[in-house]
Design a protein around this motif. Structure first.
Motif, PDB file in Angstrom:
ATOM      1  N   THR A  33      41.033 -61.069  34.205  1.00  0.00           N
ATOM      2  CA  THR A  33      41.838 -62.294  34.270  1.00  0.00           C
ATOM      3  C   THR A  33      42.527 -62.457  32.923  1.00  0.00           C
ATOM      4  N   SER A  34      43.842 -62.696  32.939  1.00  0.00           N
ATOM      5  CA  SER A  34      44.593 -62.780  31.680  1.00  0.00           C
ATOM      6  C   SER A  34      45.274 -64.139  31.536  1.00  0.00           C
ATOM      7  N   TYR A  35      45.262 -64.628  30.300  1.00  0.00           N
ATOM      8  CA  TYR A  35      45.876 -65.910  29.967  1.00  0.00           C
ATOM      9  C   TYR A  35      46.807 -65.733  28.770  1.00  0.00           C
ATOM     10  N   GLU A  36      47.866 -66.529  28.750  1.00  0.00           N
ATOM     11  CA  GLU A  36      48.644 -66.674  27.516  1.00  0.00           C
ATOM     12  C   GLU A  36      48.112 -67.899  26.809  1.00  0.00           C
ATOM     13  N   ILE A  37      47.783 -67.749  25.533  1.00  0.00           N
ATOM     14  CA  ILE A  37      47.298 -68.886  24.766  1.00  0.00           C
ATOM     15  C   ILE A  37      48.250 -69.113  23.594  1.00  0.00           C
ATOM     16  N   GLU A  38      48.599 -70.374  23.392  1.00  0.00           N
ATOM     17  CA  GLU A  38      49.577 -70.738  22.363  1.00  0.00           C
ATOM     18  C   GLU A  38      49.068 -71.921  21.559  1.00  0.00           C
ATOM     19  N   SER A  39      49.349 -71.887  20.287  1.00  0.00           N
ATOM     20  CA  SER A  39      49.020 -72.999  19.402  1.00  0.00           C
ATOM     21  C   SER A  39      50.277 -73.385  18.632  1.00  0.00           C
ATOM     22  N   ALA A  40      50.798 -74.571  18.925  1.00  0.00           N
ATOM     23  CA  ALA A  40      52.000 -75.037  18.220  1.00  0.00           C
ATOM     24  C   ALA A  40      51.706 -75.264  16.742  1.00  0.00           C
ATOM     25  N   SER A  41      50.506 -75.793  16.444  1.00  0.00           N
ATOM     26  CA  SER A  41      50.172 -76.086  15.052  1.00  0.00           C
ATOM     27  C   SER A  41      50.040 -74.824  14.220  1.00  0.00           C
ATOM     28  N   LEU A  42      49.535 -73.752  14.852  1.00  0.00           N
ATOM     29  CA  LEU A  42      49.393 -72.484  14.141  1.00  0.00           C
ATOM     30  C   LEU A  42      50.620 -71.597  14.293  1.00  0.00           C
ATOM     31  N   GLY A  43      51.498 -71.951  15.230  1.00  0.00           N
ATOM     32  CA  GLY A  43      52.709 -71.161  15.449  1.00  0.00           C
ATOM     33  C   GLY A  43      52.425 -69.780  15.997  1.00  0.00           C
ATOM     34  N   ILE A  44      51.456 -69.693  16.917  1.00  0.00           N
ATOM     35  CA  ILE A  44      51.084 -68.383  17.432  1.00  0.00           C
ATOM     36  C   ILE A  44      51.047 -68.371  18.954  1.00  0.00           C
ATOM     37  N   SER A  45      51.199 -67.181  19.504  1.00  0.00           N
ATOM     38  CA  SER A  45      51.085 -66.956  20.941  1.00  0.00           C
ATOM     39  C   SER A  45      50.532 -65.552  21.140  1.00  0.00           C
ATOM     40  N   LEU A  46      49.570 -65.412  22.044  1.00  0.00           N
ATOM     41  CA  LEU A  46      49.013 -64.099  22.330  1.00  0.00           C
ATOM     42  C   LEU A  46      48.360 -64.107  23.701  1.00  0.00           C
ATOM     43  N   PHE A 102      44.852 -75.238  21.737  1.00  0.00           N
ATOM     44  CA  PHE A 102      45.620 -74.173  22.361  1.00  0.00           C
ATOM     45  C   PHE A 102      46.083 -74.594  23.759  1.00  0.00           C
ATOM     46  N   ALA A 103      47.326 -74.297  24.068  1.00  0.00           N
ATOM     47  CA  ALA A 103      47.830 -74.427  25.440  1.00  0.00           C
ATOM     48  C   ALA A 103      47.485 -73.134  26.165  1.00  0.00           C
ATOM     49  N   ILE A 104      46.952 -73.256  27.369  1.00  0.00           N
ATOM     50  CA  ILE A 104      46.447 -72.090  28.097  1.00  0.00           C
ATOM     51  C   ILE A 104      47.167 -71.976  29.430  1.00  0.00           C
ATOM     52  N   THR A 105      47.769 -70.815  29.669  1.00  0.00           N
ATOM     53  CA  THR A 105      48.491 -70.565  30.919  1.00  0.00           C
ATOM     54  C   THR A 105      48.002 -69.259  31.519  1.00  0.00           C
ATOM     55  N   ILE A 106      47.571 -69.309  32.768  1.00  0.00           N
ATOM     56  CA  ILE A 106      47.129 -68.075  33.404  1.00  0.00           C
ATOM     57  C   ILE A 106      48.350 -67.215  33.732  1.00  0.00           C
ATOM     58  N   ASP A 146      48.691 -61.234  12.931  1.00  0.00           N
ATOM     59  CA  ASP A 146      48.441 -62.564  12.351  1.00  0.00           C
ATOM     60  C   ASP A 146      47.948 -63.537  13.408  1.00  0.00           C
ATOM     61  N   ALA A 147      48.496 -63.439  14.631  1.00  0.00           N
ATOM     62  CA  ALA A 147      48.075 -64.334  15.711  1.00  0.00           C
ATOM     63  C   ALA A 147      46.639 -64.040  16.120  1.00  0.00           C
ATOM     64  N   VAL A 148      46.299 -62.761  16.180  1.00  0.00           N
ATOM     65  CA  VAL A 148      44.925 -62.387  16.530  1.00  0.00           C
ATOM     66  C   VAL A 148      43.962 -62.889  15.464  1.00  0.00           C
ATOM     67  N   ARG A 149      44.309 -62.709  14.187  1.00  0.00           N
ATOM     68  CA  ARG A 149      43.451 -63.179  13.098  1.00  0.00           C
ATOM     69  C   ARG A 149      43.229 -64.688  13.183  1.00  0.00           C
ATOM     70  N   ALA A 167      39.695 -66.760  13.836  1.00  0.00           N
ATOM     71  CA  ALA A 167      39.204 -67.785  12.919  1.00  0.00           C
ATOM     72  C   ALA A 167      38.978 -69.108  13.645  1.00  0.00           C
ATOM     73  N   SER A 168      39.892 -69.465  14.544  1.00  0.00           N
ATOM     74  CA  SER A 168      39.765 -70.728  15.283  1.00  0.00           C
ATOM     75  C   SER A 168      38.516 -70.750  16.144  1.00  0.00           C
ATOM     76  N   LEU A 169      38.155 -69.598  16.698  1.00  0.00           N
ATOM     77  CA  LEU A 169      36.976 -69.506  17.563  1.00  0.00           C
ATOM     78  C   LEU A 169      35.685 -69.282  16.776  1.00  0.00           C
ATOM     79  N   GLY A 170      35.817 -69.102  15.465  1.00  0.00           N
ATOM     80  CA  GLY A 170      34.636 -68.952  14.633  1.00  0.00           C
ATOM     81  C   GLY A 170      33.988 -67.585  14.696  1.00  0.00           C
ATOM     82  N   PHE A 171      34.745 -66.584  15.124  1.00  0.00           N
ATOM     83  CA  PHE A 171      34.188 -65.237  15.188  1.00  0.00           C
ATOM     84  C   PHE A 171      34.176 -64.614  13.800  1.00  0.00           C
TER      85      PHE A 171
END
Length: 199
Positions: free
Chosen positions: A118-131, A26-30, A151-154, A158-162
């Motif tokens: 504190t809020s971050y935008e997290i993006e995954s190019a491989s998963l095609g998601i941003s949240l 994930f790319a992480i931007t504050i 779908d992005a939340v799901r 899953a990626s974090l293993g929750f």
């Protein structure tokens, strides 16, 4: 209609969670640095909003006053514990005047809660998601909130293993109410000790 889809995860250390997200690519931007928020929930004397599982909130944060209405009874996706509901927000100039207006309309403040956020935008190019991933430091401990398209939340969960056992759709008033009930106390405001001040 403005809809929010979100889920809470309790007890997540921000540094560890961000490291796990980075490991998952994930790319992480504050997007909002750590700041203090003071919140008041309002309702009628007969709790009409709570009866409909709706909410009216006034938030003071970073010199802004934000009025939020959360409507439509939450449609909870029980398998994933995602909460979907209408959310309407507006920024106003004068918090005290806004409170007076609501009082004239029959609303009163009945619950106050505080947090550092504190809020971050997290993006995954491989998963095609941003949240948005938000870390809240509260008198009850740390909470991670994930908000975005369902779908992005799901996918992030899953990626974090929750698992569903890690997740909660409870509001802060519900969490505080359960905390007080477990200790044989009536509902109390969820605020930091006066000695802590505002950091």
């Amino acid at each position: 209609m403005n809809l929010e889809t979100e889920v809470k995860v309790r007890g997540q250390n921000p540094e560890e969670t961000l490291a796990r997200l980075a490991e998952q690519g994930f790319a992480i931007t504050i997007v909002q640095p750590r700041h203090f928020e003071d919140n008041w929930l309002l309702d009628t004397a007969t709790s009409d909003l709570r009866a409909k599982r709706s909410a009216l909130r006034i938030r003071l944060a970073e010199g802004k006053t934000i009025v939020t209405y959360k409507g439509l009874p939450p449609a909870e996706l029980l398998q994933e514990k995602l909460k979907v509901r209408e959310e309407l927000e507006v920024v106003v100039d004068d918090a005290e005047l806004m409170v007076k207006i609501f009082e004239r309309l029959g609303f009163r403040s009945f619950f106050r809660y505080q947090k550092y956020r504190t809020s971050y935008e997290i993006e995954s190019a491989s998963l095609g998601i941003s949240l948005i991933a938000t870390f809240d430091e509260t008198p009850l401990g740390f909470f991670l909130e994930l908000e975005g398209q369902a779908d992005a939340v799901r996918a992030t969960i899953a990626s974090l293993g929750f698992t569903p056992e890690h997740l909660s759709t409870d509001s802060y008033i519900a969490l505080q109410s359960a905390h007080c009930t477990a200790r044989g106390l009536p509902l109390q405001d969820m605020v930091f000790a006066l000695s802590e001040g505002v950091k």
